[in-house]
Design a protein around this motif. Structure first.
Motif, PDB file in Angstrom:
ATOM      1  N   ALA A  53      47.876  42.421  47.120  1.00 48.13           N
ATOM      2  CA  ALA A  53      48.740  42.785  45.986  1.00 48.13           C
ATOM      3  C   ALA A  53      47.985  43.780  44.985  1.00 48.13           C
ATOM      4  O   ALA A  53      46.774  43.761  45.231  1.00 48.13           O
ATOM      5  N   ARG A  54      48.369  44.430  44.147  1.00 49.69           N
ATOM      6  CA  ARG A  54      47.750  45.250  43.018  1.00 49.69           C
ATOM      7  C   ARG A  54      48.053  44.536  41.745  1.00 49.69           C
ATOM      8  O   ARG A  54      48.851  44.036  41.500  1.00 49.69           O
ATOM      9  N   LEU A  55      46.864  44.588  40.951  1.00 53.04           N
ATOM     10  CA  LEU A  55      47.024  43.816  39.740  1.00 53.04           C
ATOM     11  C   LEU A  55      46.793  45.282  38.499  1.00 53.04           C
ATOM     12  O   LEU A  55      45.746  45.933  38.570  1.00 53.04           O
ATOM     13  N   LEU A  81      45.990  47.988  22.363  1.00 51.59           N
ATOM     14  CA  LEU A  81      46.367  47.488  23.812  1.00 51.59           C
ATOM     15  C   LEU A  81      45.265  48.337  24.808  1.00 51.59           C
ATOM     16  O   LEU A  81      45.095  49.485  24.602  1.00 51.59           O
ATOM     17  N   VAL A  82      44.677  47.327  25.722  1.00 55.15           N
ATOM     18  CA  VAL A  82      43.994  47.899  26.656  1.00 55.15           C
ATOM     19  C   VAL A  82      44.440  47.674  28.055  1.00 55.15           C
ATOM     20  O   VAL A  82      45.186  46.591  28.479  1.00 55.15           O
ATOM     21  N   VAL A  83      44.422  48.882  28.930  1.00 60.55           N
ATOM     22  CA  VAL A  83      45.218  48.763  30.338  1.00 60.55           C
ATOM     23  C   VAL A  83      44.005  48.765  31.257  1.00 60.55           C
ATOM     24  O   VAL A  83      43.079  49.684  31.173  1.00 60.55           O
ATOM     25  N   ASP A  84      43.953  47.756  31.969  1.00 60.85           N
ATOM     26  CA  ASP A  84      42.920  47.480  32.980  1.00 60.85           C
ATOM     27  C   ASP A  84      43.669  47.612  34.448  1.00 60.85           C
ATOM     28  O   ASP A  84      44.189  46.570  34.784  1.00 60.85           O
ATOM     29  N   VAL A  85      43.294  48.781  35.119  1.00 60.40           N
ATOM     30  CA  VAL A  85      44.116  48.737  36.419  1.00 60.40           C
ATOM     31  C   VAL A  85      43.083  48.164  37.448  1.00 60.40           C
ATOM     32  O   VAL A  85      42.153  48.597  37.488  1.00 60.40           O
ATOM     33  N   ASP A  86      43.408  47.482  38.289  1.00 59.37           N
ATOM     34  CA  ASP A  86      42.672  46.991  39.465  1.00 59.37           C
ATOM     35  C   ASP A  86      41.544  46.091  38.659  1.00 59.37           C
ATOM     36  O   ASP A  86      40.445  46.456  38.893  1.00 59.37           O
TER      37      ASP A  86
END
Length: 833
Positions: free
Chosen positions: A737-739, A823-828
């Motif tokens: 899965a991806r987070l 807001l911080v977006v952390d992909v993977d």
């Protein structure tokens, strides 16, 4: 400076400009290109552009003749470069990264470029014509005028900081309206500048009479003239002259005898390595790997899985040499270049001056010089940390990612990209070959190899037939810290091992082995993983950690709330709980620091030369190299270190490695805890026995039967990976899965918590394929005076996951909380802390 003007599309071209650094919420801005600048403005050059009342630096992304639908378009104020510093290939990579990491193109370009390239304007305040005619009316006005009189003109920001008063900007405007002060905008140049050097060249020879006259009247000029005549090219650099010699050279220039010219001079980024290093003779496994890589002429990812000491570096270097022989360039990424100076020295000895180095430890000027060398094609190999993935290399043929599993490849501030993943994308965009090398590949990479997307190459043995070290697990739960059935300490130990050590992490068994090793004049490495911040707890009786029943991660101690908390789902239990496994009241935080360990070792072994390698001892520039240099030279008998000591150091004298507490990695509140523990232990164990003498590794733990420790002790990745992958598949974690983690940070605890709850509620129902977990406080609930909450999004569909993230970002920007909560977006995400 440029003023707002109406722009006629028939007379001017338009440029889309990415500001550096980017402005939140804005991506590319449009500016006019005046006729006089048309020859210089092109994609990839830096420009200075007006923005409100100030001026900022930007990168031209594209040019167009289509007029934007705006009433007034301002003009570019200045062009800073004569040549593009961002290549088309690099723009393509930045566009991909902006899309994948849900960011703006301007943010990505800002992260890609070297620091110090920004020119910006500043408001400078000086006294006006009426400063003496009209006395200030208030205390703050008096303080402002007095300060400017004392210091001279200064920026408004400096003035506000000096007076510690937030009212300074408002009062300055009032003083400026009365002409007591004058506020002017001044453009400050970039801190990264090109260094120029003067060269003196003989322009005319003197006859005998003129030479004799010069010797009588100006002996220093005569001496310099003779020096120039005696050189092969009749040239001397100004930096090679003493002060009085430069004055003589200037006088000869005025006479027309010497010509002065100026040219660029690059700064030296690393000490010169020794002489050239010839390629080593390859083993059969190494030869197979090199031949497979050389036979590939299009994009292909190879996973080079080799045990520690198996010669992965030599495979990299010989593959790089073959790539350069075809006229192509090479990108070589390492996790932390300051910790891998042995590898850098080896690369420089093999490839000489054609190697550029890029990492955060360089000064702005050094980084700018290396960037230009690369862009100009003067350096066809780049060695660097994660940010080097953006190096402006042309004709890229090979991308190498050493220790691909290392979490240091993930950027944890700003644009949260993964250097390893971007390296693969960069290779694909260039049609190049990529090599991911590791003794302990990440399970995501290994699964790609199992699925056939990556090609697996194996190096199962150490070079020269050296054996892998013997590894023994010591059970800290039992008396004396020894595994059941382990032999007792040898009588030859030079210390009284029956005496209880002050530190619980130095067991009598380990102390005895250290004494024997030092008596043989061999070196000892002690490893303590300090990551985790002492917040994980475990039972010191049975060894089991306090775990979440739903998420298969350890709970984190929050002392302020007196709770143990899961940072994935929010599950909580009281801090004063009994162990869920054995029922005893023995849950403890067991972490100690390296400084305390150092004190204990020095006390126990007063004759040993003891060093420490951690963040506290490596704060100054070059400290890593000095400490590791002393270690490699045998000037230290015992080295105590954190994760820095696991980074590929090859010291033949090390025969004993002690892992003081393996549980720190196991108890991290992260689904990757078992994998990290296996990787760390395997890597640090690989530091032992790299010379002629067999190595020995002692792993101390309260959990001696954990599958990660057992597999690491057996050097058995083949048994570890299937177990870890099966567990990940069961709980739907990567690679199945991806987070994406959405982390909210604010100064007010209640506002931040409410914002997190509202945002999580907005995510439910957006797409059935995307699971929304949380919100929950971050493991580090408060950092730099900001409270932190996080939401975890998971899906098997990358497209669905990214669509939900973008919709949540749009929703978030429209909320009132977006003004005060970040807001911080952390992909993977790699770390859940």
């Amino acid at each position: 400076m440029s003023q707002p003007i109406a722009c006629d599309a028939g007379e001017r071209a338009f440029a889309a400009v990415a500001l550096v650094p980017a402005i939140p919420g804005k991506d590319l801005l449009t500016y006019c290109v005046t006729e006089s600048d048309r020859r210089r403005v092109r994609p990839g050059v830096r420009v200075v552009v007006p923005l409100g009342r100030r001026h900022e630096t930007g990168i031209v992304v594209e040019l167009t003749d289509a007029a934007p639908d705006l009433p007034n378009v301002r003009s570019i104020a200045a062009v800073l470069d004569d040549e593009a510093i961002v290549t088309p290939d690099l723009f393509a990579l930045c566009r991909w990264a902006a899309d994948y990491y849900c960011s703006s193109l301007a943010d990505v370009i800002g992260a890609a470029l070297p620091a110090g390239l920004r020119a910006r304007s500043a408001r400078v305040v000086r006294l006006g014509g009426r400063a003496f005619d009209e006395p200030p009316s208030g205390a703050l006005e008096q303080a402002i005028v007095a300060h400017i009189r004392q210091t001279g003109p200064l920026t408004a920001e400096h003035l506000e900081r000096a007076l510690h008063d937030s009212r300074v900007p408002r009062v300055l405007r009032a003083l400026a309206a009365r002409a007591v002060v004058v506020i002017e905008e001044q453009l400050r140049p970039p801190t990264a500048t090109t260094r120029f050097e003067t060269t003196f060249t003989l322009a005319a020879e003197l006859d005998a009479d003129a030479l004799a006259s010069l010797a009588r009247r100006a002996p220093r000029q005569h001496a310099l003239y003779e020096r120039l005549v005696g050189t092969a090219d009749r040239t001397v650099e100004a930096r090679a002259l003493e002060t009085h010699e430069r004055a003589a050279a200037t006088a000869l220039v005025r006479r027309g005898v010497v010509r002065a010219s100026s040219h660029e001079r690059y700064r030296e980024t690393t000490p010169h390595a020794g002489g050239d290093a010839a390629p080593l003779t390859l083993t059969l496994d190494q030869s197979v790997a090199v031949e497979a890589i050389a036979a590939t002429s299009e994009f292909q990812v190879f996973l080079l899985h080799g045990v520690t000491g198996s010669g992965k570096t030599e495979v990299y270097l010989q593959a790089a040499a073959q790539t350069q022989a075809r006229g192509q360039s090479v990108l070589f990424l390492v996790p932390e270049i300051a910790l891998t100076h042995q590898l850098l020295d080896r690369v420089q000895r093999r490839f000489g001056g054609g190697v550029a180095v890029l990492h955060s430890g360089l000064s702005p000027g050094e980084r700018w010089d290396e960037w230009r060398r690369i862009a100009r094609g003067e350096a066809r190999m780049v060695v660097g940390a994660r940010s080097a993935v953006f190096a402006p290399l042309a004709k890229l043929g090979l991308v190498i990612v050493d220790e691909e599993h290392d979490p240091a490849y993930k950027q944890d501030e700003g644009l949260r990209y993964n250097g390893r993943d971007l390296a693969i994308v960069r290779a694909k965009l260039a049609g190049a070959v990529a090599i991911l090398g590791s003794a302990t590949p990440s399970v995501e990479t290994y699964q790609q190899a199992l699925d056939g997307k990556f090609r697996l190459l194996s190096l199962p043995s150490r070079v020269e037939g050296r054996p892998l070290p013997d590894v023994e697990i010591l059970d800290l739960r039992s008396a004396g810290g020894s595994r059941r059935g382990a032999p007792p300490p040898r009588a030859s130990s030079k210390i009284a091992i029956e005496d209880a050590p002050t530190s619980m992490l130095l067991s009598p068994r380990l102390l005895g082995e250290m004494a024997d090793t030092l008596a043989r004049r061999e070196q000892v490495l002690l490893f303590l993983n300090r990551r985790g911040f002492g917040r994980a707890v475990q039972c010191v009786c049975c060894g089991e950690p306090a775990g979440c029943p739903s998420c298969s991660v350890s709970l984190t101690l929050h002392e302020r709330r007196a709770v143990l908390l899961c940072h994935h789902c929010g599950f909580a239990r009281p801090a004063r709980s009994v162990c869920a496994s054995c029922g005893r009241d023995a849950l403890r935080a067991t972490l100690e620091g390296t400084e305390r360990i150092e004190t204990e070792v020095v006390t126990r072994f007063p004759d040993a030369r003891v060093g420490r390698l951690d963040r506290d001892t490596t704060g100054s520039k070059g400290a890593h190299r000095r400490i590791l240099g002393a270690w490699a030279a045998g000037d230290l008998d015992v080295l105590i270190g954190t994760q820095m000591v696991t980074k590929g150091h090859d010291v033949p004298g090390v025969t004993l490695v002690g892992v003081l507490l393996a549980d720190v990695a196991l108890n991290m509140p992260d689904f990757r805890a078992g994998e990290r523990a296996f990787q760390l232990l395997t890597q640090v164990a690989g530091r032992a026995g790299r010379g002629d003498r067999r190595g020995r590794v002692l792993i101390q733990t309260f959990r001696p039967t954990h599958h990660s420790l057992v597999a690491a002790a057996a050097h058995d990745y083949a048994s570890f990976a299937p177990n870890e992958l099966a567990h990940r598949k069961e709980v739907a974690y990567p690679p199945f899965a991806r987070l994406v983690v959405l982390r909210l940070e604010g100064v007010a605890a209640d506002v931040t918590e409410r914002a997190a709850v509202d945002l999580a509620r907005s995510g439910h129902g957006l797409d059935a394929r995307v699971a929304v977990r949380g919100p929950a406080p971050a493991p580090l609930e408060r950092l730099r005076n900001r409270y932190r909450w996080q939401i975890l999004l998971a899906s098997t569909s990358v497209a669905a996951l990214h669509r939900v993230v973008r919709r949540l970002l749009t929703t978030w920007r429209a909320t009132r909380d977006a003004r005060t909560v970040r807001l911080v977006v952390d992909v993977d995400p790699v770390s859940m802390l």
